[in-house]
Design a protein around this motif. Structure first.
Motif, PDB file in Angstrom:
ATOM      1  N   SER A 273       0.841  -1.205   0.000  1.00  0.00           N
ATOM      2  CA  SER A 273       0.000   0.000   0.000  1.00  0.00           C
ATOM      3  C   SER A 273       0.872   1.250   0.000  1.00  0.00           C
ATOM      4  N   ALA A 274       1.926   1.230   0.812  1.00  0.00           N
ATOM      5  CA  ALA A 274       2.843   2.369   0.865  1.00  0.00           C
ATOM      6  C   ALA A 274       3.539   2.568  -0.479  1.00  0.00           C
ATOM      7  N   ILE A 275       3.927   1.472  -1.113  1.00  0.00           N
ATOM      8  CA  ILE A 275       4.609   1.561  -2.408  1.00  0.00           C
ATOM      9  C   ILE A 275       3.680   2.123  -3.475  1.00  0.00           C
ATOM     10  N   PHE A 276       2.469   1.591  -3.559  1.00  0.00           N
ATOM     11  CA  PHE A 276       1.536   2.033  -4.599  1.00  0.00           C
ATOM     12  C   PHE A 276       1.168   3.510  -4.428  1.00  0.00           C
ATOM     13  N   ILE A 277       0.898   3.923  -3.198  1.00  0.00           N
ATOM     14  CA  ILE A 277       0.532   5.319  -2.967  1.00  0.00           C
ATOM     15  C   ILE A 277       1.725   6.233  -3.227  1.00  0.00           C
ATOM     16  N   SER A 278       2.919   5.784  -2.882  1.00  0.00           N
ATOM     17  CA  SER A 278       4.117   6.590  -3.135  1.00  0.00           C
ATOM     18  C   SER A 278       4.352   6.773  -4.633  1.00  0.00           C
ATOM     19  N   ILE A 279       4.148   5.719  -5.404  1.00  0.00           N
ATOM     20  CA  ILE A 279       4.319   5.829  -6.857  1.00  0.00           C
ATOM     21  C   ILE A 279       3.275   6.765  -7.449  1.00  0.00           C
ATOM     22  N   LEU A 280       2.038   6.644  -6.983  1.00  0.00           N
ATOM     23  CA  LEU A 280       0.983   7.545  -7.455  1.00  0.00           C
ATOM     24  C   LEU A 280       1.336   8.998  -7.139  1.00  0.00           C
ATOM     25  N   ALA A 281       1.840   9.229  -5.929  1.00  0.00           N
ATOM     26  CA  ALA A 281       2.225  10.587  -5.535  1.00  0.00           C
ATOM     27  C   ALA A 281       3.364  11.102  -6.406  1.00  0.00           C
ATOM     28  N   TYR A 282       4.324  10.233  -6.690  1.00  0.00           N
ATOM     29  CA  TYR A 282       5.455  10.630  -7.541  1.00  0.00           C
ATOM     30  C   TYR A 282       4.983  10.977  -8.952  1.00  0.00           C
ATOM     31  N   LEU A 283       4.122  10.141  -9.505  1.00  0.00           N
ATOM     32  CA  LEU A 283       3.638  10.381 -10.864  1.00  0.00           C
ATOM     33  C   LEU A 283       2.877  11.700 -10.960  1.00  0.00           C
ATOM     34  N   LEU A 284       2.062  11.977  -9.959  1.00  0.00           N
ATOM     35  CA  LEU A 284       1.310  13.233  -9.966  1.00  0.00           C
ATOM     36  C   LEU A 284       2.230  14.437  -9.828  1.00  0.00           C
ATOM     37  N   THR A 285       3.240  14.303  -8.984  1.00  0.00           N
ATOM     38  CA  THR A 285       4.148  15.423  -8.720  1.00  0.00           C
ATOM     39  C   THR A 285       5.105  15.671  -9.880  1.00  0.00           C
ATOM     40  N   ALA A 286       5.583  14.595 -10.500  1.00  0.00           N
ATOM     41  CA  ALA A 286       6.599  14.720 -11.546  1.00  0.00           C
ATOM     42  C   ALA A 286       6.025  15.079 -12.905  1.00  0.00           C
ATOM     43  N   ALA A 287       4.725  14.946 -13.079  1.00  0.00           N
ATOM     44  CA  ALA A 287       4.126  15.203 -14.391  1.00  0.00           C
ATOM     45  C   ALA A 287       4.185  16.690 -14.728  1.00  0.00           C
ATOM     46  N   PRO A 288       4.647  17.057 -15.939  1.00  0.00           N
ATOM     47  CA  PRO A 288       4.637  18.463 -16.363  1.00  0.00           C
ATOM     48  C   PRO A 288       3.215  19.014 -16.363  1.00  0.00           C
ATOM     49  N   ALA A 289       3.093  20.284 -16.056  1.00  0.00           N
ATOM     50  CA  ALA A 289       1.769  20.895 -15.951  1.00  0.00           C
ATOM     51  C   ALA A 289       0.995  20.854 -17.261  1.00  0.00           C
ATOM     52  N   ASP A 290       1.721  20.903 -18.395  1.00  0.00           N
ATOM     53  CA  ASP A 290       1.040  20.955 -19.691  1.00  0.00           C
ATOM     54  C   ASP A 290       0.878  19.583 -20.339  1.00  0.00           C
ATOM     55  N   SER A 291       1.194  18.523 -19.581  1.00  0.00           N
ATOM     56  CA  SER A 291       1.084  17.180 -20.146  1.00  0.00           C
ATOM     57  C   SER A 291      -0.299  16.611 -19.875  1.00  0.00           C
ATOM     58  N   PRO A 292      -0.689  15.568 -20.608  1.00  0.00           N
ATOM     59  CA  PRO A 292      -1.966  14.910 -20.328  1.00  0.00           C
ATOM     60  C   PRO A 292      -1.942  14.310 -18.927  1.00  0.00           C
ATOM     61  N   PRO A 293      -3.096  14.143 -18.309  1.00  0.00           N
ATOM     62  CA  PRO A 293      -3.126  13.556 -16.958  1.00  0.00           C
ATOM     63  C   PRO A 293      -2.367  12.243 -16.906  1.00  0.00           C
ATOM     64  N   VAL A 294      -1.355  12.187 -16.036  1.00  0.00           N
ATOM     65  CA  VAL A 294      -0.465  11.036 -16.017  1.00  0.00           C
ATOM     66  C   VAL A 294      -1.155   9.771 -15.528  1.00  0.00           C
ATOM     67  N   LEU A 295      -2.206   9.944 -14.712  1.00  0.00           N
ATOM     68  CA  LEU A 295      -2.865   8.766 -14.170  1.00  0.00           C
ATOM     69  C   LEU A 295      -3.893   8.172 -15.125  1.00  0.00           C
ATOM     70  N   LYS A 296      -4.208   8.912 -16.196  1.00  0.00           N
ATOM     71  CA  LYS A 296      -5.190   8.385 -17.144  1.00  0.00           C
ATOM     72  C   LYS A 296      -4.472   7.439 -18.096  1.00  0.00           C
ATOM     73  N   SER A 297      -4.087   6.305 -17.561  1.00  0.00           N
ATOM     74  CA  SER A 297      -3.301   5.353 -18.332  1.00  0.00           C
ATOM     75  C   SER A 297      -3.442   3.977 -17.721  1.00  0.00           C
ATOM     76  N   VAL A 298      -2.896   3.001 -18.429  1.00  0.00           N
ATOM     77  CA  VAL A 298      -2.915   1.636 -17.911  1.00  0.00           C
ATOM     78  C   VAL A 298      -2.136   1.557 -16.602  1.00  0.00           C
ATOM     79  N   SER A 299      -1.013   2.274 -16.524  1.00  0.00           N
ATOM     80  CA  SER A 299      -0.205   2.235 -15.303  1.00  0.00           C
ATOM     81  C   SER A 299      -0.971   2.793 -14.108  1.00  0.00           C
ATOM     82  N   GLY A 300      -1.746   3.846 -14.338  1.00  0.00           N
ATOM     83  CA  GLY A 300      -2.550   4.403 -13.260  1.00  0.00           C
ATOM     84  C   GLY A 300      -3.579   3.411 -12.764  1.00  0.00           C
TER      85      GLY A 300
END
Length: 201
Positions: free
Chosen positions: A28-55
């Motif tokens: 649970s800690a790993i999955f939430i940490s990865i989600l937090a990283y993906l949200l934080t690292a995504a450029p502001a002008d990029s498509p939503p990073v979580l709208k993907s198979v990985s998300g």
């Protein structure tokens, strides 16, 4: 409070169930940490990073990891475990609703309809219960914070109150607390989780 001593020899089943329970916490800690990283690292002008198979995979993984902890938690009061399992079953119904809203995509549902974050409340309740239980038993006080912050975070997200990086920051805070909680929990002696079997109800 938790029992910081061994009341009886541990059986193989005791050891296996505790390990599975703690694996659920770690994942649970790993999955939430990865989600937090993906949200934080995504450029502001990029498509939503979580709208993907990985998300979607990360969210499915979170459901599975929380389920591991729920099914293998050791509680003195049996009714608490029944209530906790029922809450997990409710979260699975909400999972089906999310899939319906997102037309097969969990992340799609959350991005297209922010209010659908409310459907994650039962899941956060399960993880929050685990965290609060450990906080009560072993003074892992960050567990209390997690139990309070996670549902509050989802309420803010569903209401659209966390724009401009607020959602990312909030998830990072949750991830940091969860990692701290996990590191303090998983290295405890296995006997601590079993306690006194004669006191089980």
């Amino acid at each position: 409070m938790g029992e910081k001593q061994a009341f009886q020899p541990l059986t193989k089943e005791d050891k296996i169930t505790v390990v599975i329970y703690r694996v659920g916490i770690v994942l649970s800690a790993i999955f939430i940490s990865i989600l937090a990283y993906l949200l934080t690292a995504a450029p502001a002008d990029s498509p939503p990073v979580l709208k993907s198979v990985s998300g979607d995979i990360l969210l499915y993984g979170l459901y599975a990891s929380v389920a591991l902890s729920v099914f293998f938690i050791h509680l003195y009061v049996g009714k608490f475990k029944i209530y906790l399992k029922n809450l997990l079953y409710i979260s699975l119904v909400c999972l089906a609703a999310l899939l319906l809203i997102g037309k097969g995509s969990l992340s799609g549902a959350l991005l297209q309809t922010p209010a659908s974050a409310l459907l994650l409340l039962p899941l956060s309740g399960c993880l929050g219960f685990v965290a609060a239980k450990e906080a009560f038993c072993f003074r892992l006080f960050e567990g209390y914070l997690l139990a309070m912050i996670m549902p509050f975070y989802l309420l803010l997200v569903s209401a659209g109150r966390l724009a401009n990086g607020g959602a990312s920051f909030g998830l990072v805070v949750i991830a940091v607390l969860l990692v701290l909680f996990t590191l303090r929990k998983v290295f405890m002696p296995i006997a601590f989780d079993i306690g006194d079997k004669s006191a089980y109800q």
